[in-house]
Write an enzyme that holds these catalytic residues in place. Structure first.
Site, PDB file in Angstrom:
ATOM      1  N   LYS A 149      45.750  48.679  32.198  1.00 31.11           N
ATOM      2  CA  LYS A 149      45.205  48.576  33.549  1.00 31.11           C
ATOM      3  C   LYS A 149      46.015  49.349  34.579  1.00 31.11           C
ATOM      4  O   LYS A 149      45.819  49.206  35.783  1.00 31.11           O
ATOM      5  CB  LYS A 149      45.071  47.100  33.932  1.00 31.11           C
TER       6      LYS A 149
ATOM      7  N   ASN B 159      37.666  27.874  36.434  1.00 32.20           N
ATOM      8  CA  ASN B 159      38.910  27.547  35.739  1.00 32.20           C
ATOM      9  C   ASN B 159      39.764  26.695  36.669  1.00 32.20           C
ATOM     10  O   ASN B 159      39.436  26.540  37.850  1.00 32.20           O
ATOM     11  CB  ASN B 159      39.634  28.835  35.313  1.00 32.20           C
TER      12      ASN B 159
ATOM     13  N   ASP C  65      36.057  35.788  33.346  1.00 27.69           N
ATOM     14  CA  ASP C  65      35.753  36.999  32.577  1.00 27.69           C
ATOM     15  C   ASP C  65      34.257  37.169  32.326  1.00 27.69           C
ATOM     16  O   ASP C  65      33.788  38.289  32.093  1.00 27.69           O
ATOM     17  CB  ASP C  65      36.488  36.964  31.233  1.00 27.69           C
TER      18      ASP C  65
ATOM     19  N   PHE D  92      48.971  39.679  37.182  1.00 27.27           N
ATOM     20  CA  PHE D  92      49.482  38.467  36.543  1.00 27.27           C
ATOM     21  C   PHE D  92      48.788  38.301  35.195  1.00 27.27           C
ATOM     22  O   PHE D  92      47.607  38.624  35.056  1.00 27.27           O
ATOM     23  CB  PHE D  92      49.210  37.235  37.413  1.00 27.27           C
TER      24      PHE D  92
END
Length: 404
Positions: free
Chosen positions: A340, A209, A278, A322
């Site tokens: 999470k 990314n 991911d 984040f």
């Protein structure tokens, strides 16, 4: 006892309409027990005189490079050696340029070159001058060398414009000096993840990314300035690791998770800024796959969820994540915060101008586990780092109070 008691502060005042506010700074520092020596530039004298500062500090005020108020002492060397902090407030665009490029053509700039004291800079100028790329580059140069900036605030300027450029208020400037003298994160062990991860397809191709790592590196660097012991686990970036951090380079999501788990039990805070892939290819082609077939189907499988894993194993750590989103920013961030087991999440819409990957700026909203939210305007990633670390300090303080 005040942290300023017995400290020697050099206060440099430059030619800004905000120079009169430096008198209040000098007064507050003197009242707090600091020994304050004021250095006026020639342009500063157009706005405020040495008489004011002599009355406040009860010390000589220096202007000329060849001023020597103490017999047989070269002022710019003697003062430079004694100083604990060199504060320049207000700082003009001109002085920032001189400091960035090592120009020493008056007493203040010569002192800045000769001292090893901590440098705190509080700029004040017209908005357009502050936002000019040349000024911003000079700020980045000085920050990279360790200078602490107290950024100007928004408001009505002397010229009638409205925008960023007003000198920060005295309490904010004093707090910055206090943090330089007594780093607020001293003794705190901090783990930061940064940058992208890369998942190999074959020997020359990968999935990744556009993350530059700038946000994570800014947090690591600012945490070091605030006294923390920093471990930086970083994917591939073009950035130089912050001096003083223990840097662990990784490539894949699994490698990043393994590196985090190796130190996780020993840290107090984790700030996970990395943009983790991911998914990864189920099979990695050995060597380089040559062109041949018109199509190439790649099956992807999920990568380990680093934040979820850390959240499940969390003990006394503060865990900050984040959330880079392109839609339903706050809803997605709140869901991630809950699922999470985070204490704080920093949400940003990467589709907004100036807030996406590779930018030097960011526009974020801080969200806490108790549903408190704090939206922040567009600002440099260094400024975002300061807000995030302030929130971390608040969380550490609250946890310490509850345990006590």
């Amino acid at each position: 006892m005040s942290v300023f008691e017995g400290k020697h502060i050099l206060l440099g005042v430059t030619g800004s309409i905000a120079a009169y506010k430096a008198a209040d700074i000098a007064s507050k520092l003197t009242q707090a027990g600091a020994e304050v020596d004021v250095v006026l530039t020639e342009h500063a004298r157009r706005f405020i005189t040495e008489v004011t500062f002599r009355a406040i500090t009860r010390r000589p005020v220096l202007i000329d490079l060849f001023d020597e108020p103490e017999e047989r002492q070269i002022a710019h060397i003697h003062l430079a050696k004694r100083a604990d902090v060199l504060l320049i407030a207000p700082a003009t665009a001109n002085i920032l340029a001189k400091l960035a490029y090592g120009i020493a053509d008056d007493l203040l700039t010569t002192l800045a070159l000769a001292t090893q004291a901590k440098l705190v800079i509080a700029p004040a100028m017209n908005t357009v001058m502050w936002q000019n790329p040349a000024t911003q580059q000079n700020v980045r140069i000085l920050e990279a060398r360790g200078a602490r900036f107290v950024y100007p605030v928004e408001g009505m300027l002397a010229c009638g414009d409205v925008g960023a450029g007003k000198l920060a208020d005295t309490p904010t400037i004093l707090q910055a000096i206090e943090e330089v003298l007594n780093p607020p994160l001293r003794g705190v062990r901090l783990l930061v993840t940064a940058g992208p991860t890369e998942e190999p397809i074959d020997a020359v191709r990968h999935i990744s990314n556009p993350s530059s790592g700038k946000m994570g590196y800014a947090i690591a660097d600012e945490a070091l300035r605030q006294g923390a012991e920093v471990t930086l686990v970083t994917g591939p970036t073009l950035l130089a690791p912050p001096a003083g951090a223990k840097t662990v380079p990784v490539r894949t999501a699994q490698q990043m998770l393994d590196a985090c788990l190796q130190v996780y039990d020993a840290v107090d805070v984790v700030i996970a800024t990395a943009a983790v892939s991911d998914y990864r290819p189920a099979e990695v082609w050995q060597g380089k796959r040559k062109k041949g077939e018109p199509e190439w189907t790649i099956r992807l499988v999920p990568n380990p969820d680093i934040l979820r894993t850390l959240g499940e194993r969390k003990g006394k750590q503060i865990l900050v994540g984040f959330a880079a989103e392109t839609q339903e920013l706050l809803q997605n961030a709140q869901q991630k915060l809950r699922e999470k087991n985070l204490d704080l999440i920093v949400a940003n819409d990467v589709s907004q101008e100036g807030a996406g990957f590779r930018a030097d700026t960011n526009r974020v909203t801080l969200l806490w586990a108790d549903s408190t939210q704090k939206p922040l305007p567009l600002m440099s990633k260094r400024e975002v780092a300061q807000y995030v670390l302030q929130a971390v300090r608040d969380l550490l303080r609250a946890r310490s109070s509850s345990e006590g």
